[in-house]
Every structure is written in structure tokens, then in C-alpha cells.
Motif scaffolding. Structure first.
Motif, PDB file in Angstrom:
ATOM      1  N   ASN A  13       0.824  -1.207   0.000  1.00 13.99           N
ATOM      2  CA  ASN A  13       0.000   0.000   0.000  1.00 13.99           C
ATOM      3  C   ASN A  13       0.856   1.254   0.000  1.00 13.99           C
ATOM      4  N   PHE A  14       1.973   1.214   0.779  1.00 13.16           N
ATOM      5  CA  PHE A  14       2.886   2.356   0.846  1.00 13.16           C
ATOM      6  C   PHE A  14       3.469   2.635  -0.531  1.00 13.16           C
ATOM      7  N   LYS A  15       3.900   1.557  -1.193  1.00 13.45           N
ATOM      8  CA  LYS A  15       4.479   1.722  -2.532  1.00 13.45           C
ATOM      9  C   LYS A  15       3.441   2.257  -3.525  1.00 13.45           C
ATOM     10  N   ASN A  16       2.293   1.584  -3.536  1.00 11.79           N
ATOM     11  CA  ASN A  16       1.281   1.866  -4.566  1.00 11.79           C
ATOM     12  C   ASN A  16       0.534   3.173  -4.342  1.00 11.79           C
ATOM     13  N   HIS A  17       0.358   3.547  -3.057  1.00 15.43           N
ATOM     14  CA  HIS A  17      -0.475   4.700  -2.762  1.00 15.43           C
ATOM     15  C   HIS A  17       0.309   5.941  -2.352  1.00 15.43           C
ATOM     16  N   LEU A  18       1.649   5.779  -2.070  1.00 14.90           N
ATOM     17  CA  LEU A  18       2.407   6.937  -1.612  1.00 14.90           C
ATOM     18  C   LEU A  18       3.739   7.096  -2.355  1.00 14.90           C
ATOM     19  N   PHE A  19       4.592   6.074  -2.309  1.00 12.96           N
ATOM     20  CA  PHE A  19       5.931   6.221  -2.871  1.00 12.96           C
ATOM     21  C   PHE A  19       5.883   6.446  -4.389  1.00 12.96           C
ATOM     22  N   ILE A  20       5.215   5.527  -5.096  1.00  9.04           N
ATOM     23  CA  ILE A  20       5.145   5.644  -6.563  1.00  9.04           C
ATOM     24  C   ILE A  20       4.385   6.897  -6.979  1.00  9.04           C
ATOM     25  N   PRO A  21       3.180   7.197  -6.393  1.00  7.34           N
ATOM     26  CA  PRO A  21       2.502   8.448  -6.749  1.00  7.34           C
ATOM     27  C   PRO A  21       3.348   9.691  -6.468  1.00  7.34           C
ATOM     28  N   PHE A  22       4.190   9.659  -5.390  1.00  7.32           N
ATOM     29  CA  PHE A  22       5.042  10.806  -5.096  1.00  7.32           C
ATOM     30  C   PHE A  22       6.020  11.049  -6.234  1.00  7.32           C
ATOM     31  N   ARG A  23       6.630   9.968  -6.742  1.00  4.39           N
ATOM     32  CA  ARG A  23       7.591  10.104  -7.839  1.00  4.39           C
ATOM     33  C   ARG A  23       6.906  10.676  -9.085  1.00  4.39           C
ATOM     34  N   GLU A  24       5.629  10.246  -9.276  1.00  4.56           N
ATOM     35  CA  GLU A  24       4.902  10.689 -10.466  1.00  4.56           C
ATOM     36  C   GLU A  24       4.414  12.140 -10.349  1.00  4.56           C
ATOM     37  N   LYS A  25       4.121  12.591  -9.125  1.00  5.03           N
ATOM     38  CA  LYS A  25       3.519  13.917  -8.945  1.00  5.03           C
ATOM     39  C   LYS A  25       4.341  14.795  -8.003  1.00  5.03           C
TER      40      LYS A  25
END
Length: 876
Positions: free
Chosen positions: A329-341
Motif C-alpha cells: 500500500n505504501f508503494k502503490n499509494h504513496l511512494f510511486i505516486p510521489f515520484r509521479e507527482k
């Protein structure tokens, strides 16, 4: 007045051939007994008159009803004229004025329907009876007389040539019915036979069947016979079931030894040994329930014991799954979205959505206000100064330009005051001044591509910079106007410069406001786009306004450090699957996502993602907790602490299963015994009722046979007595014949039948086979008069003969008239059987003969001669 029923008057309205007619009989005579002679040609309404009397007193006209019943076309159109005279008039009425039992009675029947055949249904007509001025209820004349007249009116009280000829068609049952006044024994015997055998009431559509007591008992007898067969079969079947169960119960000795194998050491405090459960002093239901309860508890304990280790492993495995899910959930909902936005996140960090929303609204208002400034004025520059204070710094050059604009506005206003001196109303002067004043404007128009003069529309003169038109204008206005022109050009110069300043400042402010609004919109969009990331930060307890890539990498590392070693996880997962799997490799208690009616397979579980796996493990944990919470024993907390062997629990459950079946078999045995006893009682009761009903049926049938024999003996005796008056009447009517004798013979042992025979050359034959039409008329008249004699005691002694003498020779007619004269002449005597006789004829000779005979012998009569349809003259 007297005790006989006598007709005084008949009033007919809109009935068949009659529009409105009144008939009165024996007018002025105290004695109303006698003959009513209706004479005249055919088709003048004599028969319709008799129909009117029948319809009023009975509610129908039998001959018309039977004739209509034989028609194929029964539409409303084909019924026209069946009952009414005038089709446009709805109401049909017949009224009879009569006297009976020293009372004055009026009968009135009416009908106002469109379907004329319904006029023959007493329920569709209106019938009013008035007795001495008081209305009385009823549907026919029977309600006044207290005897059946309406039912037999056509058969017993009317005689016609048509009916005489129908003697050919009479069956033996019909002949019997004609003489039913004599036959049938007493009324009590007839009622008994009718009650036993049943009877039919009415004919045609009014036919009604009344089943008798024999039919009722016979139906009950047949029903009991069927019930007896069913009850006997049920009884035999239950006996066979009982015998089969008793054979199976022969092993009871070996069963008790099986119960003693049950372990003596009890697992929980409330547990009982199998032998103790079996020997409990309880009824079947309570004993059976106690066994089932103990077995259920043992099954729960076995499940808890077997799955206790798996339950413990599942809790550890559940923690691991939760950690893995959190990491995912951390990867999918926070880490990866942070890199994208990341850019949007940085732009929105520390920004308040409501604050920026308000800013956006303010800048949109600024742009709106700028667009509303259209003209050069002090107010316009005041508004620009106010809007500039919101958008620009104090050192911005726009504020200097605004101050300069104030000075130019003041100078322009002074020039405007000087120009007021040169005002004129002359249109030509105004036009020339406009040409001179706006020469610079024309130059600009040319530069912007305009080809024609805006004043005169000329393209040729407008093409040159130094036009003749301008020179001519200057000459015309003269030197004096040059001063005004100079002032005007200076004024125009100030206006042009002020307008340029106004537009320039508006442009600067508009650009600044648009830029600021664009930045605000970017922030608002970034806030919206990062809302899900802000929620994810809240879930993982991170500050959205402070997160960066470094912070997120450190948090991910922390989550990974909390996970269990991968090798341990594989081993843990394997142990749980093996512990839950049955022999078919299905995980007990966990439904499949693929096949909802089956448990999940090992392969399906391994293919699931972590979230689905956690759902499955949670389901097992809930099931385990539920089993533990529903375990109804006092020491359930200690059960899992003890070292209980699962196999010994299996032995206990197996013995309890055996015991449960035994109890079920014992209960089934008792239930079967009860069923046998119940079936036996039912069978014996039905068999008893069957024999009783059979005996009743035989007795009642015997009573019926005895009654019919008694009636038959009586009828044979009466038939001999009837023959006397029948032969006497016949001989009086038929004085010259080759027939030796005529007699009525009772036939049938139990059935009501009779025949009329004649003796010809010492041989008896059926009358209708050998007699001519005239002779049959005489026989029919003889029968009619003989039947009338049988009604001597009937209160209704009015008879109706409709042209009965057709085909009779003169001697027979003379004999007939003499017979009528004789009987009517003694109407006051006790031997008289006719009070009133309505006789119609179309034969003039018969009319004269009857009139002469009755007058000569002083017989009371009324003579009406028809001269047209429904029109008559009273002769006597």
C-alpha cells in the motif's frame, strides 16, 4: 262470494295482439259459475286471451315457451312480438279480478324488459296480489290457493286441438302424469318415495334435480368404501414396517458392550459416559437431545484441539500478511505516486485550499472590474489606481502615469471650457469643423486600410493626404476659426493621450491579474491532484507538507525491516495449508472464490494476492473463535491447555453416533407402533361405519321398494276405479263407434307408468295406434274431463278449452255440448267438478248450438263474439 275460485274480469294491456282491452263476465249476476263462450273467426285473439290468463296466474305461457325453446335463432330481434303488442311501449300488463274464499282478489303481472323471452321467467316479471285491498307477497296463484296450480296449469286445466293430437306422442310416463291426481297413493307415500329416490322439479331451463336420501347414503357408502381400502392398505403397510424394525432390533445385546468401550476419563465436567446417557430415565426426545448435545460439544472440542496449532500459526501469518499489505500500500499509494507527482506535491505543500480559492475569486473580480472600465474619466483612473494597489508595488510606473493622467484631464477640461465659446447650431459649420478637427483621424483611418471617407463616402477624395475638401473647409471658415481649430486639436491630443494611458494601464493590470490567477489555478489543481497522496500520508502518519523522496525511502526501509524472513514465511504458509487441507486438498471452512459451493483448493489459495489471503485466514480465525465462543462447557479455557488426544475424541464421537442411531431406531420403533395402532383404529372405525352404512343402504332401498310396491298396488286399484268415469265420459261423447271399450292400465312395478288402451274385436290395443284424429280428440277430451273430475276437491276448478272439437263429427259435437250442459247445469251441486269453463270456437254452428242449449236449459253463461282482432260484442 264463496269458497271457489272464480274470475270476474280480465284487463289486458300491450299483450300480444291486445293494445288495451277489458273483459267482464257474468256482469250483474251474483253467480259467477258457468260457461264463458268466446266465438269468432280464427286469428281474432281468442287463444291470446287464454294465454293472457295463463301468463298472469303462472308467469309463463307453456306452448310459447316450448316453441321458442326449439328455435335456433334466439336473438333479441327474433323475440320481437313474442310478448308485446307495441314494441315502442315497454310495459306489458295483465290484470285478473277474481273472488276466492269470500275475498276479493286482484292479480296483476307486468314486464318491462327488452328481452321478451325473459317475460316467461317469474323472477323477471313483477307480480302484485291484492286481497281485499291489502297487498300480499307471492309469485303465482299458488300463494293464494295453497296448492300447486301454476305447475300443472297447462297440462291439467287447458285443452286444445293441438294437445288432443299430441296424444300420439304421449309416453306411458306422460299418461301416468296426466292421471297423477288419482295415482300415487297418499301424499305421504309420494313424499317418502321422493325423499328416498329423489325427484325432478320443472322442465327445460327451469329443470331442477333433487337427489334423494338413497343417493346421499349411496354416495357416502361409496366414499366409505374407498376410505376403507385406503385405511386397510395403510394398516397393512405399517404392520410390515413394524415387523421389519423388530427384526433389526435383535442385536441389542452386542450394542450394550459397545457402549462400555466409552473412556472413563471425562474431558469436560458435564460429559457423561455413553452407558449413562443410554440409561437416562427420560423420554425419547430428551434422551436423543442430550446425546446430540454431548456429541456436538465433543466435535467442537476436536475441532479446537486439531486446529489450535494452526490457529496460533495463522495469527503470526496474519501479522506478516498485514505488514506485506502495508508495504504494498505504501508503494502503490504513496511512494510511486510521489515520484509521479513530485512537482505538484511541492507546489501544494503548505498551501491552504480555501485561502487560494478566495484569492482566485478576488483576482477574477479584478478582471471583471477592469473589463467594465470603458471611458476616460477621473472615476476610471480612480478605479485603476485602486486595482493597481491590489496588484502592483508602489514604485511601479503605472502609478506615475495615473498622476500624470490627472493633470492632463484637468488641462483637457480647461480647453473644453474655451471651446464652448465657439458653439454653433449651424449644421454646415459643424460639418466643416468636424472635417478640419478630425483630419488626423482620417489619416489614421487611411493608415488602418479604410478606402472611403466616413463623412461623404467618397473614395476618390479620401485617397489623398492633402485633400481639396479640407482646404475648402478652411477657406470657408476663415481665419477666425483657426484659433478654435487649434484649441480643438489640442483637446483631441489630450483625449488621445489619455485614452492610450488608460488602455496601457488596463493592459498592465490585466496581464498581472491573469498571471497571478494562472499561478493560483496551478496551486489549486496541484492540491486536488495530490488529495489521495495526502490521505495516504495520513494513513501512514506522515506529514504531507514535509515529505520528500529521502523521507519516503527511509520509511520504506523501516517497513521492510518489520517483515519476517521469506524462508520462514514459506514454511509458515505451508504448515497452515497442510493443517487446513482435507484429503481432497481443500481448505476446510474457507469457501472458494471460483466455486462458491465448494471449499478453496490449495492451488487457488497460493494464487491469491496478499489481501485475499488475509481475508481467507481471517475467515478461519473467525470460525475458530466462533467455535470456542459457542462451546457450552464450564472449563473451556482449560481445554486447550490440556494434552487431549484427538483420537480418543474420535472414539467417543463414534460411540455416540452409534448410540444416536440406536435411540433414533427406538424412537422410530415407538412411532411405528403408534402408527400401527392409529392405522388399526382408523381402519376398524371406517370398517364399522362402512358396515353400518351398507346396512342402512339395504334397509332404505328395501323401504323404497316396499313404498313403490304399496303405491303400485294402490295405483292398480285406482286404475280400475278411474276406468269407470273414463269409460262413462268416453261413451257419452262417442255414441257410435266400433270401439268396444276404453280403459286405463297401470304399468311398471316400481316405475310410474300407465297406458290408454281400447278393446277392438275383443283385443286390447294402444289407443293411438288404431284411432282416427276425431276419435283421438274424443279420447283426449275424455281424459281431460276425467282428470278434471279428479280435481273435484281442488279450489281451482276453472278450465280452458281452445277450439277442442276440430275433426269431430256432428254427433260427437252434440254429445260434447250435452255433456257440458249437464255438468254446468249442476254447478251448484256437490257432484259438480267445474266452476268456470272458458270455451273458444271458430265454428259458427257450435257457437249457435252452445248458446241455444245453455239458454234452453237455463245454464249460466257469458257469450262474447269477436268481430275483429281483440274487438268483440257481448251477446249474453
Amino acid at each position: 262470494m264463496n269458497n271457489s275460485f272464480l274470475i270476474n274480469k280480465v284487463c289486458i294491456n300491450n299483450f300480444r295482439g291486445y293494445q288495451n282491452k277489458e273483459f267482464e263476465f257474468f256482469k250483474g249476476n251474483k253467480d259467477k259459475r258457468g260457461l264463458i263462450l268466446l266465438a269468432g273467426p280464427n286469428g281474432y285473439g281468442k287463444t291470446s286471451f287464454l294465454d293472457a290468463i295463463e301468463w298472469c296466474l303462472t308467469g309463463t305461457i307453456r306452448r310459447l315457451e316450448e316453441e321458442y325453446g326449439q328455435r335456433k335463432d334466439k336473438t333479441v330481434q327474433m323475440q320481437k312480438g313474442l310478448l308485446k303488442n307495441n314494441l315502442s311501449q315497454d310495459n306489458v300488463t295483465v290484470c285478473i279480478d277474481a273472488e276466492y274464499n269470500n275475498k276479493h282478489i286482484i292479480f296483476e303481472r307486468s314486464f318491462d324488459g327488452q328481452n321478451e323471452f325473459e317475460g316467461f321467467n317469474i323472477d323477471k316479471t313483477t307480480f302484485i296480489i291484492t286481497v281485499d285491498g291489502q297487498q300480499k307477497g307471492g309469485k303465482t296463484i299458488d300463494s293464494i290457493l295453497g296448492v300447486e296450480v301454476a305447475k300443472y296449469f297447462y297440462d291439467r286445466f287447458t285443452c286444445s286441438y293441438e294437445k288432443n293430437l299430441k296424444m300420439y306422442e304421449k309416453s306411458r310416463t306422460d299418461i301416468y302424469e296426466i292421471f297423477s291426481t288419482f295415482f300415487g297413493g297418499t301424499d305421504e307415500i309420494e313424499k317418502i318415495i321422493n325423499n328416498l329416490d329423489g325427484y325432478q322439479e320443472g322442465k327445460g331451463r327451469n329443470k331442477k334435480i333433487h337427489p334423494g336420501l338413497i343417493k346421499e347414503i349411496d354416495d357416502k357408502f361409496l366414499q366409505l368404501k374407498k376410505e376403507k381400502v385406503v385405511a386397510e392398505n395403510t394398516y397393512n403397510k405399517e404392520k410390515q414396517n413394524l415387523e421389519s424394525i423388530l427384526k433389526q432390533m435383535e442385536h441389542i445385546g452386542g450394542f450394550k458392550k459397545t457402549l462400555e468401550v466409552y473412556p472413563n476419563k471425562l474431558i469436560y465436567k458435564e460429559e457423561k459416559r455413553a452407558i449413562d446417557l443410554y440409561q437416562q430415565d427420560l423420554d425419547f426426545n430428551l434422551k436423543y437431545q442430550s446425546i446430540k448435545t454431548q456429541k456436538k460439544i465433543l466435535e467442537q472440542i476436536k475441532y479446537l484441539v486439531d486446529k489450535n496449532k494452526i490457529f496460533s500459526l495463522s495469527q503470526d501469518y496474519l501479522k506478516h500478511l498485514t505488514q506485506e499489505i502495508n508495504l504494498d500500500n505504501f508503494k502503490n499509494h504513496l511512494f510511486i505516486p510521489f515520484r509521479e507527482k513530485e512537482e505538484a506535491i511541492v507546489r501544494s505543500q503548505g498551501k491552504d485550499f480555501s485561502e487560494y480559492k478566495n484569492k482566485k475569486n478576488r483576482y477574477e473580480e479584478v478582471l471583471k472590474d477592469l473589463n467594465q472600465i470603458k471611458t476616460v474619466s477621473k472615476d476610471s483612473f480612480d478605479k485603476l489606481k485602486k486595482l493597481g494597489n491590489q496588484l502592483l508595488k508602489q514604485e511601479h510606473h503605472c502609478f506615475t502615469e495615473i498622476e500624470n493622467a490627472y493633470e492632463k484631464l484637468e488641462a483637457r477640461d480647461q480647453l473644453l471650457g474655451q471651446l464652448q465659446r465657439y458653439k454653433t447650431t449651424d449644421l454646415a459649420t459643424k460639418s466643416l469643423r468636424a472635417l478640419i478637427d478630425h483630419i488626423e483621424g482620417f489619416t489614421k483611418l487611411r493608415a488602418n486600410g479604410h478606402k472611403k471617407c466616413p463623412l461623404c463616402g467618397s473614395g476618390e477624395l479620401f485617397a489623398s493626404h492633402d485633400t481639396k475638401l479640407t482646404e475648402e473647409a478652411k477657406k470657408a471658415l476663415g481665419v477666425i476659426d483657426e484659433e478654435r481649430a487649434a484649441l480643438q486639436q489640442e483637446h483631441n491630443q489630450y483625449s488621445s493621450e489619455l485614452n492610450d494611458v488608460l488602455e496601457n494601464i488596463k493592459r498592465v493590470l490585466n496581464n498581472e491579474a491573469s498571471k497571478q490567477l494562472s499561478d493560483i489555478n496551478k496551486v489549486l489543481k496541484s492540491i486536488n491532484d495530490t488529495e489521495s497522496i495526502k490521505l495516504a500520508c495520513s494513513k501512514f502518519q506522515l506529514n504531507f507538507d514535509k515529505i520528500d523522496l529521502k523521507t519516503l525511502r527511509e520509511y520504506e526501509k523501516k517497513l521492510r525491516s518489520q517483515s519476517i524472513d521469506e524462508q520462514n514465511i514459506i514454511e509458515l504458509e505451508k504448515n497452515i495449508i497442510n493443517g487446513l487441507a482435507d484429503k481432497y486438498e481443500r481448505l476446510e471452512g474457507i469457501p472458494s472464490f471460483i466455486d462458491l459451493d465448494e471449499y478453496m483448493t490449495n492451488k487457488e489459495f497460493m494464487a491469491l494476492d496478499n489481501i485475499k489471503k488475509r481475508e481467507c485466514i481471517n475467515q478461519f480465525i473467525r470460525l475458530y473463535d466462533e467455535e470456542l465462543s459457542t462451546l457450552e462447557i464450564n472449563n473451556k479455557k482449560d481445554i486447550l491447555k490440556e494434552d487431549i488426544d484427538s483420537e480418543t475424541i474420535n472414539v467417543r464421537i463414534s460411540i455416540l453416533n452409534r448410540l444416536e442411531k440406536e435411540i433414533e431406531q427406538n424412537k422410530f420403533l415407538q412411532d411405528t407402533k403408534n402408527k400401527v395402532e392409529q392405522a388399526e383404529n382408523i381402519f376398524h372405525k371406517i370398517n364399522k361405519d362402512f358396515k353400518k352404512k351398507s346396512s342402512e343402504l339395504q334397509k332404505i332401498k328395501q323401504i323404497s321398494r316396499d313404498m313403490k310396491k304399496l303405491r303400485g298396488d294402490w295405483d292398480e286399484k285406482i286404475a280400475q276405479e278411474i276406468n269407470g268415469p273414463l269409460q262413462k265420459v268416453y261413451k257419452r261423447l262417442n255414441r257410435h263407434t266400433n270401439i268396444d271399450n276404453i280403459d286405463l292400465t297401470k304399468e311398471g312395478i316400481t316405475k310410474q307408468m300407465a297406458k290408454i288402451g281400447v278393446t277392438l274385436d275383443d283385443k286390447e290395443v294402444n289407443a293411438s295406434n288404431v284411432l282416427s284424429a276425431g276419435q283421438l280428440s274424443i279420447v283426449s277430451l275424455s281424459v281431460f274431463l276425467t282428470v278434471a273430475m279428479g280435481h273435484r276437491d281442488n279450489p281451482f276448478r276453472c278450465y280452458f278449452m281452445d277450439d277442442p272439437i276440430q275433426s269431430m263429427d256432428d254427433l260427437n259435437i252434440l254429445s260434447f255440448v250435452d255433456l257440458l250442459r249437464t255438468e254446468l247445469g249442476k254447478s251448484q251441486s256437490k257432484t259438480s267438478f267445474i266452476d268456470q269453463l272458458f270455451l273458444t270456437t271458430c265454428d259458427e254452428d257450435l257457437e249457435k248450438l252452445v248458446s241455444h242449449k245453455l239458454k234452453t236449459f237455463n245454464v249460466n253463461f257469458t257469450h262474447l263474439h269477436f268481430i275483429n282482432y281483440s274487438e268483440y260484442e257481448k251477446i249474453t
